[in-house]
Enzyme design. Sequence first.
Site, PDB file in Angstrom:
ATOM      1  N   HIS A  77      -4.335   2.413  12.162  1.00 39.44           N
ATOM      2  CA  HIS A  77      -4.682   3.403  11.506  1.00 39.44           C
ATOM      3  C   HIS A  77      -3.274   4.076  10.826  1.00 39.44           C
ATOM      4  O   HIS A  77      -2.332   5.014  10.059  1.00 39.44           O
ATOM      5  CB  HIS A  77      -5.390   5.072  12.251  1.00 39.44           C
TER       6      HIS A  77
ATOM      7  N   CYS B  85       5.788   6.617  -0.367  1.00 40.04           N
ATOM      8  CA  CYS B  85       5.612   7.600  -1.732  1.00 40.04           C
ATOM      9  C   CYS B  85       3.806   6.792  -1.837  1.00 40.04           C
ATOM     10  O   CYS B  85       4.038   5.545  -2.628  1.00 40.04           O
ATOM     11  CB  CYS B  85       7.023   7.443  -2.424  1.00 40.04           C
TER      12      CYS B  85
END
Length: 285
Positions: free
Chosen positions: A131, A139
């Site tokens: 994960h 960004c």
Amino acid sequence: MTVRTPGAATAPTEARRSGDPADVVRALDLLAGRRLVVLSGAGLSTDSGIPDYRGPGAPARTPMTYQELVSGPAAQQRYWARSHLGWGRMRSAEPNAGHRALAALDPDLLITQNVDGLHERAGSRRVVALHGRISEVVCLGCRETTPRAALHARMDALNPGWAQAQGEAETRPDGDVDLDDTAGFVVPACATCGGVLKPDVVFFGENVPAPRVQRCFDAVDALGDEGALLVVGSSLTVMSGLRFVRRAAKAGTPVVIANRGVTRGDDLATYAVDVGCTEFLTALL
């Protein structure tokens, strides 16, 4: 205790768990000397002071989804105000004896559902952070990845005294805190393009990158019936981890689950034992 004949591709039976020391020893004996792939979950980091999601006594959690995060500035302010405080605490956590035992065991692959980076800090070499890692920021505009520590410093400068004023908020396993009043928190944009920032982790509503999943499947497939899949500290509630247990069981690879409380994969396990992660891993080492 769930018991299936190692290597047998029999149909799952109703799960029974056991914390009997004799059953724990049987599970350890099965693993001893075998090639291993290990899947770890939040329960492994509780001894480092990071709360887990679904262990005994854990409160209900409602993590922010990806769709909610990108819905607008209000959601982003709520997320980052909480996450800023949580990161300030999580980054001070240290690997525990379970992390260090896994590093010493050096499995073929260590698949972790945790985002805290403690396996790497303990010295594990072959790690897939399924994960992602909360220590990095991405960004959503230009896709530039930057260290979380740099963003943390920017947030401190933009929100002087915020952390001290909210010091009593309860830490949550996602790397954030339980906090309702986030009004006034200033969220910086990407320093390169002005885009929206998020931790470089997989939110609910996002998919784990396919190459990452395939690397894990390949490692599980390579075990055959002479290796074993060990699950420690995961309830396997979400499919991102359960799929590897299903894969191993279908191939006849022995599966051992060591966890406090029932898991979604118990009926697929060769042994499912109710035991602490640190206790089990140090005994295996």
